[in-house]
Scaffold this motif. Sequence first.
Motif, PDB file in Angstrom:
ATOM      1  N   VAL A 193       0.857  -1.191   0.000  1.00  0.00           N
ATOM      2  CA  VAL A 193       0.000   0.000   0.000  1.00  0.00           C
ATOM      3  C   VAL A 193       0.887   1.232   0.000  1.00  0.00           C
ATOM      4  CG1 VAL A 193      -1.690   1.350   1.303  1.00  0.00           C
ATOM      5  CG2 VAL A 193      -1.935  -1.138   1.158  1.00  0.00           C
ATOM      6  N   LEU A 194       0.615   2.147  -0.928  1.00  0.00           N
ATOM      7  CA  LEU A 194       1.280   3.438  -0.972  1.00  0.00           C
ATOM      8  C   LEU A 194       0.270   4.485  -0.516  1.00  0.00           C
ATOM      9  CD1 LEU A 194       3.472   5.468  -1.722  1.00  0.00           C
ATOM     10  CD2 LEU A 194       2.724   5.308  -4.101  1.00  0.00           C
ATOM     11  N   LEU A 195       0.483   5.016   0.669  1.00  0.00           N
ATOM     12  CA  LEU A 195      -0.353   6.071   1.234  1.00  0.00           C
ATOM     13  C   LEU A 195       0.296   7.391   0.836  1.00  0.00           C
ATOM     14  CD1 LEU A 195      -2.719   6.879   3.149  1.00  0.00           C
ATOM     15  CD2 LEU A 195      -1.079   6.692   5.041  1.00  0.00           C
ATOM     16  N   ALA A 196      -0.236   8.015  -0.212  1.00  0.00           N
ATOM     17  CA  ALA A 196       0.449   9.138  -0.852  1.00  0.00           C
ATOM     18  C   ALA A 196      -0.367  10.409  -0.735  1.00  0.00           C
ATOM     19  CB  ALA A 196       0.713   8.832  -2.326  1.00  0.00           C
ATOM     20  N   GLU A 197       0.297  11.466  -0.301  1.00  0.00           N
ATOM     21  CA  GLU A 197      -0.359  12.764  -0.301  1.00  0.00           C
ATOM     22  C   GLU A 197      -0.581  13.227  -1.735  1.00  0.00           C
ATOM     23  OE1 GLU A 197       0.739  16.057  -1.220  1.00  0.00           O
ATOM     24  OE2 GLU A 197       2.782  16.306  -0.467  1.00  0.00           O
ATOM     25  N   ALA A 198      -1.656  13.985  -1.949  1.00  0.00           N
ATOM     26  CA  ALA A 198      -1.961  14.532  -3.267  1.00  0.00           C
ATOM     27  C   ALA A 198      -2.664  15.875  -3.077  1.00  0.00           C
ATOM     28  CB  ALA A 198      -2.832  13.562  -4.071  1.00  0.00           C
ATOM     29  N   ALA A 199      -1.927  16.818  -2.514  1.00  0.00           N
ATOM     30  CA  ALA A 199      -2.523  18.101  -2.135  1.00  0.00           C
ATOM     31  C   ALA A 199      -2.755  19.027  -3.325  1.00  0.00           C
ATOM     32  CB  ALA A 199      -1.628  18.793  -1.102  1.00  0.00           C
ATOM     33  N   PHE A 200      -1.958  18.858  -4.390  1.00  0.00           N
ATOM     34  CA  PHE A 200      -2.020  19.770  -5.523  1.00  0.00           C
ATOM     35  C   PHE A 200      -2.790  19.160  -6.690  1.00  0.00           C
ATOM     36  CE2 PHE A 200       2.125  22.389  -4.656  1.00  0.00           C
ATOM     37  CZ  PHE A 200       1.492  23.001  -3.581  1.00  0.00           C
ATOM     38  N   GLU A 201      -3.300  20.022  -7.561  1.00  0.00           N
ATOM     39  CA  GLU A 201      -3.920  19.626  -8.823  1.00  0.00           C
ATOM     40  C   GLU A 201      -3.013  20.056  -9.967  1.00  0.00           C
ATOM     41  OE1 GLU A 201      -7.911  21.068  -9.149  1.00  0.00           O
ATOM     42  OE2 GLU A 201      -8.484  20.382  -7.135  1.00  0.00           O
ATOM     43  N   GLU A 202      -2.909  19.198 -10.987  1.00  0.00           N
ATOM     44  CA  GLU A 202      -1.974  19.434 -12.086  1.00  0.00           C
ATOM     45  C   GLU A 202      -2.167  20.787 -12.759  1.00  0.00           C
ATOM     46  OE1 GLU A 202       0.588  17.729 -13.846  1.00  0.00           O
ATOM     47  OE2 GLU A 202       0.780  16.565 -12.000  1.00  0.00           O
ATOM     48  N   ASN A 203      -3.385  21.166 -13.032  1.00  0.00           N
ATOM     49  CA  ASN A 203      -3.640  22.394 -13.788  1.00  0.00           C
ATOM     50  C   ASN A 203      -3.899  23.601 -12.896  1.00  0.00           C
ATOM     51  OD1 ASN A 203      -3.418  21.094 -16.317  1.00  0.00           O
ATOM     52  ND2 ASN A 203      -5.515  20.324 -16.110  1.00  0.00           N
ATOM     53  N   ARG A 204      -3.604  23.466 -11.606  1.00  0.00           N
ATOM     54  CA  ARG A 204      -3.848  24.577 -10.689  1.00  0.00           C
ATOM     55  C   ARG A 204      -2.547  25.102 -10.077  1.00  0.00           C
ATOM     56  NH1 ARG A 204      -7.331  23.001  -5.688  1.00  0.00           N
ATOM     57  NH2 ARG A 204      -5.271  22.325  -4.964  1.00  0.00           N
ATOM     58  N   GLU A 205      -1.707  24.210  -9.532  1.00  0.00           N
ATOM     59  CA  GLU A 205      -0.444  24.622  -8.926  1.00  0.00           C
ATOM     60  C   GLU A 205       0.731  24.244  -9.819  1.00  0.00           C
ATOM     61  OE1 GLU A 205      -3.164  24.074  -5.320  1.00  0.00           O
ATOM     62  OE2 GLU A 205      -2.574  22.733  -6.944  1.00  0.00           O
ATOM     63  N   SER A 206       1.563  25.214 -10.128  1.00  0.00           N
ATOM     64  CA  SER A 206       2.755  24.952 -10.932  1.00  0.00           C
ATOM     65  C   SER A 206       4.030  24.917 -10.096  1.00  0.00           C
ATOM     66  CB  SER A 206       2.904  26.020 -12.026  1.00  0.00           C
ATOM     67  OG  SER A 206       3.013  27.311 -11.445  1.00  0.00           O
ATOM     68  N   VAL A 207       3.949  25.374  -8.844  1.00  0.00           N
ATOM     69  CA  VAL A 207       5.133  25.388  -7.984  1.00  0.00           C
ATOM     70  C   VAL A 207       5.566  23.953  -7.698  1.00  0.00           C
ATOM     71  CG1 VAL A 207       3.739  25.449  -5.874  1.00  0.00           C
ATOM     72  CG2 VAL A 207       6.082  26.283  -5.823  1.00  0.00           C
ATOM     73  N   ARG A 208       6.880  23.740  -7.629  1.00  0.00           N
ATOM     74  CA  ARG A 208       7.411  22.411  -7.352  1.00  0.00           C
ATOM     75  C   ARG A 208       8.166  22.419  -6.031  1.00  0.00           C
ATOM     76  NH1 ARG A 208       7.138  18.609 -11.526  1.00  0.00           N
ATOM     77  NH2 ARG A 208       7.588  17.264  -9.742  1.00  0.00           N
ATOM     78  N   GLY A 209       8.414  21.193  -5.506  1.00  0.00           N
ATOM     79  CA  GLY A 209       9.187  21.044  -4.287  1.00  0.00           C
ATOM     80  C   GLY A 209       8.375  21.083  -3.017  1.00  0.00           C
ATOM     81  N   ILE A 210       7.047  20.977  -3.134  1.00  0.00           N
ATOM     82  CA  ILE A 210       6.206  21.051  -1.942  1.00  0.00           C
ATOM     83  C   ILE A 210       5.326  19.813  -1.807  1.00  0.00           C
ATOM     84  CG2 ILE A 210       4.481  22.400  -0.673  1.00  0.00           C
ATOM     85  CD1 ILE A 210       5.397  24.862  -2.223  1.00  0.00           C
ATOM     86  N   HIS A 211       4.453  19.563  -2.813  1.00  0.00           N
ATOM     87  CA  HIS A 211       3.460  18.491  -2.715  1.00  0.00           C
ATOM     88  C   HIS A 211       3.379  17.703  -4.020  1.00  0.00           C
ATOM     89  CE1 HIS A 211       1.889  19.627   1.170  1.00  0.00           C
ATOM     90  NE2 HIS A 211       1.631  20.859   0.771  1.00  0.00           N
TER      91      HIS A 211
END
Length: 265
Positions: A193-211
């Motif tokens: 089981v991979l319990l993975a955070e997914a706080a961002f949406e592809e077409n909404r947040e472009s910043v990297r290095g966070i989520h």
Amino acid sequence: MRLTVIGCSGSTSGPASPSSCYLVQAEGPDGFGGTRTWSVVLDLGSGAFGGLLEHVEPAEIDAVALTHLHADHVVDVAGLHVYLRYHPQGPRGPVRVLGPEGTDERIRDLVMAGDDEPVTEQLAIEEWPPGGAVQVGPLRLEAAAVRHPVPAVGIRVTGPREGVGDAGDAVLLYTGDTDSCPGVEALADGADVLLAEAAFEENRESVRGIHLTGRRAGELAQGRAGRLVLTHLPPWTRPEVVRAEAEAVFDGPIDMAEPGATWEL
């Protein structure tokens, strides 16, 4: 080994869930010739302590394992401290707390402990050791650095496989908060089981290095994990969007975390 979601809201508690908190339990030797249930709590974010009370007696928690020190992952350690220190039947503990550098100072600030006031009677605080491997009863916890603006780790938990004899151990990988990085990829290899955070949406947040996004969580799972559980969605992130993103790149089963959900590994 069993995984139970206590809280799965990201960045802040939400209308339907506390912030990040997950309970991992397994049966194992008690050291006295018998067996007992061992309990490890992964993160203890805002609002999560109340939900945790429904599943485990706090004094019987064997370890609290913290991925990083943002409030939505650590702030309810203060509630645990209050419960253990002021219980009407007398002080309880200590409960072991593992975390990154600065954990002792962060928790002392949360519980408003003075310089000469010990918290060690209730909380046995220690930093993740070099190499990040810790044994808690039948559960092996491995922590490795991941990509986030503050020091953070993902946690790989290895423990007895539920209801199966000698079929090998079960593996859970909890990403904590991270963007894609080699550290979390290595931890995810072979996870049931991979319990993975997914706080961002592809077409909404472009910043990297966070989520992660749903897509990046799916890419992490593909070829590495048997099942993907998406979690840490803030109140403003749409579950249907991140699920669709993950489904586009991961061909295994996908679940959305919710409080009380349980998986037997």
